[in-house]
Design a protein around this motif. Structure first.
Motif, PDB file in Angstrom:
ATOM      1  N   THR A 112      -0.989   5.267  -9.941  1.00 38.11           N
ATOM      2  CA  THR A 112      -0.472   4.989  -8.612  1.00 38.11           C
ATOM      3  C   THR A 112       1.001   5.371  -8.493  1.00 38.11           C
ATOM      4  N   HIS A 115       1.465   9.254  -8.671  1.00 37.65           N
ATOM      5  CA  HIS A 115       1.058   9.945  -7.445  1.00 37.65           C
ATOM      6  C   HIS A 115       2.054   9.712  -6.321  1.00 37.65           C
ATOM      7  N   LEU A 116       2.424   8.472  -6.100  1.00 33.42           N
ATOM      8  CA  LEU A 116       3.330   8.173  -4.993  1.00 33.42           C
ATOM      9  C   LEU A 116       4.739   8.706  -5.249  1.00 33.42           C
ATOM     10  N   ILE A 119       4.839  12.392  -4.446  1.00 34.59           N
ATOM     11  CA  ILE A 119       4.979  12.641  -3.009  1.00 34.59           C
ATOM     12  C   ILE A 119       6.414  12.399  -2.561  1.00 34.59           C
ATOM     13  N   ASP A 141       5.264  14.062   8.092  1.00 34.52           N
ATOM     14  CA  ASP A 141       4.065  14.358   7.317  1.00 34.52           C
ATOM     15  C   ASP A 141       2.918  14.684   8.279  1.00 34.52           C
ATOM     16  N   THR A 145      -4.237  13.597   4.024  1.00 33.83           N
ATOM     17  CA  THR A 145      -4.110  12.574   2.987  1.00 33.83           C
ATOM     18  C   THR A 145      -5.453  12.340   2.330  1.00 33.83           C
ATOM     19  N   LEU A 149      -6.211   6.413   0.893  1.00 33.12           N
ATOM     20  CA  LEU A 149      -4.839   6.310   0.385  1.00 33.12           C
ATOM     21  C   LEU A 149      -3.787   6.631   1.445  1.00 33.12           C
ATOM     22  N   ARG A 150      -4.192   6.776   2.698  1.00 36.22           N
ATOM     23  CA  ARG A 150      -3.238   7.228   3.717  1.00 36.22           C
ATOM     24  C   ARG A 150      -2.035   6.311   3.837  1.00 36.22           C
ATOM     25  N   GLU A 153       0.220   6.901   0.816  1.00 36.11           N
ATOM     26  CA  GLU A 153       0.831   8.219   0.769  1.00 36.11           C
ATOM     27  C   GLU A 153       1.896   8.371   1.854  1.00 36.11           C
ATOM     28  N   LYS A 154       1.637   7.821   3.021  1.00 33.92           N
ATOM     29  CA  LYS A 154       2.634   7.889   4.077  1.00 33.92           C
ATOM     30  C   LYS A 154       3.832   6.965   3.768  1.00 33.92           C
ATOM     31  N   THR A 273       1.781  15.455   1.313  1.00 35.15           N
ATOM     32  CA  THR A 273       0.732  14.565   0.814  1.00 35.15           C
ATOM     33  C   THR A 273      -0.430  15.334   0.211  1.00 35.15           C
TER      34      THR A 273
END
Length: 288
Positions: A112, A115-116, A119, A141, A145, A149-150, A153-154, A273
């Motif tokens: 997690t 990944h974040l 971004i 953005d 996505t 996970l939107r 990710e946002k 993303t």
């Protein structure tokens, strides 16, 4: 510290992610066979999560939630905050607690944060490149996505210094080429949205001659798709402040400054993303 995002259930996310890794509901699943067989039940673990690269941090509260889900009494000290730009080798989080629990949660926590942070790091690079062309243009953005996970990710995009475009299909109308094709024209598609009292109405155009019909029909925001800087400058002059302007399509680090310098209000980049590589972050054991 409480971590809350609209529409995002942290407890369920942690529970479902751990359940997937443990194979809950699958024959033979429901446990970490490696930790259970190798690590004594009473063993303790102390470690540090650190970054091997220079990154912008995002996701540390989620990592903490994973560890606490399996060991509520573990001790955790955050050494950085989401949104921080840190150098390679920086320590992000220090923890100690039950070894089995922390090692079971390790991969979910790292995945997690990696990944974040990836971004957030890419987003910061785009923001900095964009500022070479304009100090006022805003990076956005898109909806590109991963399903489920939107919200996260946002969130990472915001940690990188950009803003979010619409969150989904519900909070703004966006008329794109297929909507126009079915409706028959740009003006008819926008007219129908305006008649339905949709607000705001974003209308994508790929030719300057579509701009005036879109604005006349009630568009609030014109998305200028796949236009070069010269065409964008002409479009901005034509719109003349009557609607917000956004450049989108095929924009990368080498072109974003010139795109922003055209005078558009926004630049949107799907790859923030869609294509950001994971940050290189690890969790290393440290003897107490």
């Amino acid at each position: 510290m409480t971590f809350a995002l609209p529409g995002f259930d942290l407890d369920r996310f942690v529970r479902d992610t751990l359940a997937e890794d443990l194979g809950e509901g699958i024959e033979g699943g429901g446990r970490d066979v490696t930790s259970d067989s190798v690590i004594p039940a009473e063993a303790r673990f102390s470690g540090v999560m650190d970054s091997r690269d220079a990154i912008v941090v995002a996701g540390l509260p989620l990592a903490e939630a994973f560890f606490r889900a399996l060991d509520p009494d573990c001790a955790i000290e955050r050494l950085a905050a989401d949104g921080d730009a840190v150098e390679a080798g920086s320590e992000l989080l220090r923890l100690s607690g039950k070894a089995r629990a922390l090692l079971t949660a390790e991969r979910s926590a790292l995945n997690t944060v990696q990944h974040l942070s990836g971004i957030a790091t890419m987003t910061r690079a785009y923001v900095e490149a964009m500022r070479q062309g304009s100090a006022t243009c805003i990076l956005l953005d898109t909806r590109k996505t991963l399903p489920g996970l939107r919200a996260l990710e946002k969130y990472a995009v915001r940690m990188g210094g950009a803003q979010n475009h619409r969150m989904g299909l519900w909070d703004a109308g966006m008329i794109k080429d297929n909507h126009v094709a079915v409706a028959g024209s740009v003006s008819e598609a926008v007219r129908r949205a305006a008649q339905a009292r949709v607000s705001p109405i974003i209308c994508e155009v790929d030719r300057p001659d579509q701009i005036e019909p879109a604005i006349a029909a009630g568009a609030h925001h014109i998305l200028l798709d796949n236009m070069d800087p010269g065409t964008l400058r002409e479009a901005v002059a034509l719109i003349a402040g009557r609607a917000a302007t956004e450049a989108s399509g095929g924009i990368d680090l080498s072109t974003i400054a010139d795109i922003a310098a055209s005078g558009v209000d926004y630049v949107s980049v799907g790859r923030l993303t869609q294509s950001a590589p994971a940050a290189d972050i690890g969790l290393d054991f440290q003897p107490e």
